[in-house]
Design a protein around this motif. Structure first.
Motif, mmCIF file in Angstrom:
data_model
loop_
_atom_site.group_PDB
_atom_site.id
_atom_site.type_symbol
_atom_site.label_atom_id
_atom_site.label_comp_id
_atom_site.label_asym_id
_atom_site.label_seq_id
_atom_site.Cartn_x
_atom_site.Cartn_y
_atom_site.Cartn_z
ATOM 1 N N MET A 279 0.832 -1.193 0.000
ATOM 2 C CA MET A 279 0.000 0.000 0.000
ATOM 3 C C MET A 279 0.864 1.239 0.000
ATOM 4 O O MET A 279 2.043 1.194 0.325
ATOM 5 N N THR A 280 0.312 2.399 -0.378
ATOM 6 C CA THR A 280 1.003 3.663 -0.266
ATOM 7 C C THR A 280 0.394 4.441 0.872
ATOM 8 O O THR A 280 -0.734 4.197 1.290
ATOM 9 N N ALA A 281 1.122 5.400 1.384
ATOM 10 C CA ALA A 281 0.619 6.153 2.523
ATOM 11 C C ALA A 281 -0.614 6.938 2.122
ATOM 12 O O ALA A 281 -0.731 7.434 0.998
ATOM 13 N N PRO A 282 -1.584 7.106 2.992
ATOM 14 C CA PRO A 282 -2.788 7.876 2.690
ATOM 15 C C PRO A 282 -2.457 9.325 2.455
ATOM 16 O O PRO A 282 -1.503 9.867 2.998
ATOM 17 N N THR A 283 -3.247 9.988 1.635
ATOM 18 C CA THR A 283 -2.955 11.363 1.262
ATOM 19 C C THR A 283 -3.877 12.369 1.919
ATOM 20 O O THR A 283 -3.659 13.567 1.813
ATOM 21 N N THR A 284 -4.904 11.922 2.593
ATOM 22 C CA THR A 284 -5.788 12.826 3.318
ATOM 23 C C THR A 284 -6.108 12.238 4.657
ATOM 24 O O THR A 284 -5.962 11.043 4.884
ATOM 25 N N ALA A 285 -6.572 13.098 5.560
ATOM 26 C CA ALA A 285 -6.936 12.606 6.888
ATOM 27 C C ALA A 285 -8.076 11.612 6.800
ATOM 28 O O ALA A 285 -8.169 10.681 7.570
ATOM 29 N N THR A 286 -8.957 11.804 5.811
ATOM 30 C CA THR A 286 -10.068 10.865 5.655
ATOM 31 C C THR A 286 -9.565 9.483 5.316
ATOM 32 O O THR A 286 -10.092 8.477 5.764
ATOM 33 N N ASP A 287 -8.477 9.436 4.495
ATOM 34 C CA ASP A 287 -7.930 8.137 4.098
ATOM 35 C C ASP A 287 -7.512 7.314 5.295
ATOM 36 O O ASP A 287 -7.673 6.100 5.316
ATOM 37 N N VAL A 288 -6.942 7.957 6.297
ATOM 38 C CA VAL A 288 -6.451 7.232 7.460
ATOM 39 C C VAL A 288 -7.580 6.574 8.220
ATOM 40 O O VAL A 288 -7.414 5.525 8.818
ATOM 41 N N ASN A 289 -8.745 7.170 8.180
ATOM 42 C CA ASN A 289 -9.853 6.666 8.977
ATOM 43 C C ASN A 289 -10.793 5.755 8.199
ATOM 44 O O ASN A 289 -11.719 5.190 8.756
ATOM 45 N N GLN A 290 -10.587 5.588 6.883
ATOM 46 C CA GLN A 290 -11.499 4.798 6.077
ATOM 47 C C GLN A 290 -10.788 3.573 5.531
ATOM 48 O O GLN A 290 -9.969 3.670 4.635
ATOM 49 N N PRO A 291 -11.102 2.378 6.061
ATOM 50 C CA PRO A 291 -10.463 1.174 5.570
ATOM 51 C C PRO A 291 -10.789 0.862 4.121
ATOM 52 O O PRO A 291 -10.068 0.165 3.455
ATOM 53 N N SER A 292 -11.899 1.412 3.609
ATOM 54 C CA SER A 292 -12.283 1.127 2.240
ATOM 55 C C SER A 292 -11.323 1.740 1.233
ATOM 56 O O SER A 292 -11.320 1.375 0.067
ATOM 57 N N GLU B 41 -8.020 1.691 1.582
ATOM 58 C CA GLU B 41 -6.674 1.181 1.808
ATOM 59 C C GLU B 41 -6.148 0.355 0.649
ATOM 60 O O GLU B 41 -5.005 -0.043 0.660
ATOM 61 N N HIS B 42 -6.980 0.062 -0.343
ATOM 62 C CA HIS B 42 -6.505 -0.756 -1.444
ATOM 63 C C HIS B 42 -5.643 0.099 -2.367
ATOM 64 O O HIS B 42 -6.087 1.084 -2.914
ATOM 65 N N ALA B 43 -4.422 -0.304 -2.546
ATOM 66 C CA ALA B 43 -3.509 0.418 -3.411
ATOM 67 C C ALA B 43 -2.737 -0.587 -4.226
ATOM 68 O O ALA B 43 -2.517 -1.711 -3.814
ATOM 69 N N PRO B 44 -2.285 -0.189 -5.419
ATOM 70 C CA PRO B 44 -1.554 -1.140 -6.237
ATOM 71 C C PRO B 44 -0.263 -1.571 -5.582
ATOM 72 O O PRO B 44 0.429 -0.784 -4.962
ATOM 73 N N GLN B 45 0.071 -2.839 -5.726
ATOM 74 C CA GLN B 45 1.300 -3.364 -5.189
ATOM 75 C C GLN B 45 2.123 -3.933 -6.330
ATOM 76 O O GLN B 45 1.603 -4.347 -7.356
ATOM 77 N N ARG C 237 -8.820 -4.619 7.091
ATOM 78 C CA ARG C 237 -10.226 -4.231 7.018
ATOM 79 C C ARG C 237 -10.663 -3.296 8.148
ATOM 80 O O ARG C 237 -11.856 -3.080 8.336
ATOM 81 N N THR C 238 -9.736 -2.744 8.895
ATOM 82 C CA THR C 238 -10.094 -1.818 9.971
ATOM 83 C C THR C 238 -9.239 -0.566 9.891
ATOM 84 O O THR C 238 -8.120 -0.598 9.375
ATOM 85 N N PRO C 239 -9.742 0.562 10.408
ATOM 86 C CA PRO C 239 -8.923 1.780 10.454
ATOM 87 C C PRO C 239 -7.633 1.580 11.256
ATOM 88 O O PRO C 239 -6.580 2.117 10.896
ATOM 89 N N PHE C 240 -7.719 0.808 12.358
ATOM 90 C CA PHE C 240 -6.525 0.526 13.158
ATOM 91 C C PHE C 240 -5.449 -0.141 12.302
ATOM 92 O O PHE C 240 -4.273 0.241 12.339
ATOM 93 N N GLY C 241 -5.846 -1.141 11.521
ATOM 94 C CA GLY C 241 -4.882 -1.843 10.688
ATOM 95 C C GLY C 241 -4.295 -0.966 9.605
ATOM 96 O O GLY C 241 -3.098 -1.058 9.290
ATOM 97 N N LEU C 242 -5.115 -0.087 9.038
ATOM 98 C CA LEU C 242 -4.626 0.823 8.005
ATOM 99 C C LEU C 242 -3.572 1.770 8.573
ATOM 100 O O LEU C 242 -2.527 2.000 7.960
ATOM 101 N N ARG C 243 -3.834 2.311 9.754
ATOM 102 C CA ARG C 243 -2.854 3.204 10.377
ATOM 103 C C ARG C 243 -1.565 2.464 10.698
ATOM 104 O O ARG C 243 -0.472 2.979 10.506
ATOM 105 N N LEU C 244 -1.719 1.233 11.211
ATOM 106 C CA LEU C 244 -0.529 0.459 11.560
ATOM 107 C C LEU C 244 0.312 0.178 10.320
ATOM 108 O O LEU C 244 1.540 0.348 10.328
ATOM 109 N N ARG C 245 -0.332 -0.227 9.239
ATOM 110 C CA ARG C 245 0.420 -0.532 8.023
ATOM 111 C C ARG C 245 1.018 0.714 7.388
ATOM 112 O O ARG C 245 2.068 0.657 6.739
#
Length: 424
Positions: free
Chosen positions: A1-14, A16-20, A235-243
């Motif tokens: 994944m790539t780092a989120p670009t907005t504050a909303t991205d950090v809080n929305q697990p939906s 988190e899908h990014a090209p790998q 699939r959770t905001p916690f996991g997205l922030r951790l990753r």
């Protein structure tokens, strides 16, 4: 994944899908590959007469040996997804074995499970303090924890275990069993089906029979932790922030993520999972602590995690593979490993054909030569030395990592130094 670009991205697990980088096998393709490998194994069984390679007992033992490897690998995945390399998994497993047995023989096995998990968490906490707060090299810290855990348990074992019935300077008194379960009816039916020796069908019956016969309750918990890890991290905001902390901690911090907190949590959870793997060794696999009983499983767990490309599903397959090869030491080792030489030769020849189709002629030629040599070894012998049987899990670890190295993609910031405030 790539780092989120907005504050909303950090809080929305939906989001988190990014090209790998690299290709990922779809589930249907993966199932076809597994079915093909099982069919090839069945052919080898019929040719060699080595029925032990897919019988219920072999698969049950393989599952038991795969669990501590899988738990260690799962621990490594949590830490490295947050950007912290955890070479200290072996030491955290050692702490789990000692603390689990120490509490287990005094207050019962489930108390031992809890205390062993806490022991692993303490190792993870120490690793987090050294690497996250003081920014020490992750490899150096992990090796130091392994040495510290080994030294501490050697010092504490005589103090805690000597004087108790069955205890000694290197072994704890026996711990009561956590209990096992067998699925009534289904287990017996699959065992009978496996004994018929039919092509493919009996091999599937052996695999499934091992999953429902004499299974420890801790095994069930360990298996459940694999999809639980996937759901939490993907699939959770916690996991997205951790990753995000393992991909780009500077960008994550600039969006309000407390990078230190998530790294600490990840490494402590990592230690707890490795400690749980150690508990499994000292309460389930053996009903006592024994010095040296981890036998490098923390490192093999790390290899399983790398083979699985830092994903829970791939990690589970890797742990199963290494657990299966490890089980050969216990059940019909020489005969079964000799049969697997033929399987290895066939897989290498198929790999050579695949490389040739992709026009990688040099690699195809090398693979074909190695396959021919392995086949010559199989054809020219009736059994393999016991030393080869003992070394098989470690050889398979090296070979699998070498073959899978081309497609690996670890978190971008894994192992990189980070100081609080870089993102501000």
């Amino acid at each position: 994944m790539t780092a989120p670009t907005t504050a909303t991205d950090v809080n929305q697990p939906s989001l988190e899908h990014a090209p790998q980088t690299g290709r990922r096998l779809s589930l249907p393709v993966l199932m076809l590959v597994i079915a093909g490998a099982l069919a090839l194994t069945s052919i080898v069984r019929l040719i060699t007469g080595a029925d032990g390679i897919t019988n219920v007992s072999q698969m049950s033992t393989a599952l038991q040996l795969a669990v501590p490897i899988g738990l260690a690998g799962l621990g490594g995945l949590w830490a490295e997804r947050a950007g912290v390399v955890n070479i200290g998994l072996e030491g955290m497993m050692i702490l789990g074995t000692w603390f689990g047995a120490w509490a287990g023989f005094q207050w019962g096995p489930w108390t031992g499970v809890l205390v062993g998990l806490i022991g692993g968490c303490l190792g993870g906490l120490l690793h987090a303090i050294v690497t996250v707060t003081f920014n020490v090299n992750h490899i150096v810290s992990g090796v130091a924890i392994n040495i510290l855990a080994l030294g501490a348990t050697r010092y504490l074992a005589p103090l805690a275990f000597e004087g108790h019935q069955g205890g000694s300077a290197k072994q704890s008194p026996a711990v009561e069993s956590l209990g096992h379960f067998t699925v009534p009816g289904l287990s017996h039916w699959l065992t009978d089906l496996n004994a018929k020796g039919w092509f493919f069908v009996s091999d599937i019956a052996g695999l499934l029979g091992g999953l429902v016969t004499d299974v420890s309750w801790l095994t069930l918990i360990a298996v459940a932790l694999i999809p639980a890890t996937w759901w939490i991290l993907w699939r959770t905001p916690f996991g997205l922030r951790l990753r995000s902390c393992g991909e780009n901690p500077v960008a994550a911090e600039s969006l309000g993520v407390n990078v230190y907190k998530y790294k600490y949590l990840a490494v402590i959870i990592s230690g707890g999972l490795a400690g749980l793997g150690g508990v499994f060794l000292s309460i389930v696999a053996n009903p006592f602590y024994l010095e040296g009983q981890t036998s490098g499983r923390g490192y093999i767990g790390l290899a399983a995690m790398i083979f699985g490309n830092w994903m829970p599903g791939g990690l589970a397959i890797g742990a199963g593979l290494f657990g299966y090869t490890d089980s050969l030491n216990l059940r019909g080792g020489s005969t079964n490993v000799h049969a697997l030489l033929l399987l290895g030769a066939l897989l290498l020849i198929i790999g050579a054909v695949w490389l040739a189709i992709r026009k990688k002629y040099v690699q195809a030629a090398v693979t074909l030569v190695v396959g021919a040599l392995v086949f010559a070894w199989y054809a020219g012998t009736n059994e393999v030395p016991s030393q080869v049987v003992a070394a098989t899990p470690y050889v398979v670890t090296l070979v699998v990592l070498a073959l899978s190295a081309q497609r690996l993609r670890m978190p971008k910031a894994n192992g990189m130094p980070y100081r609080k405030g870089q993102g501000k």
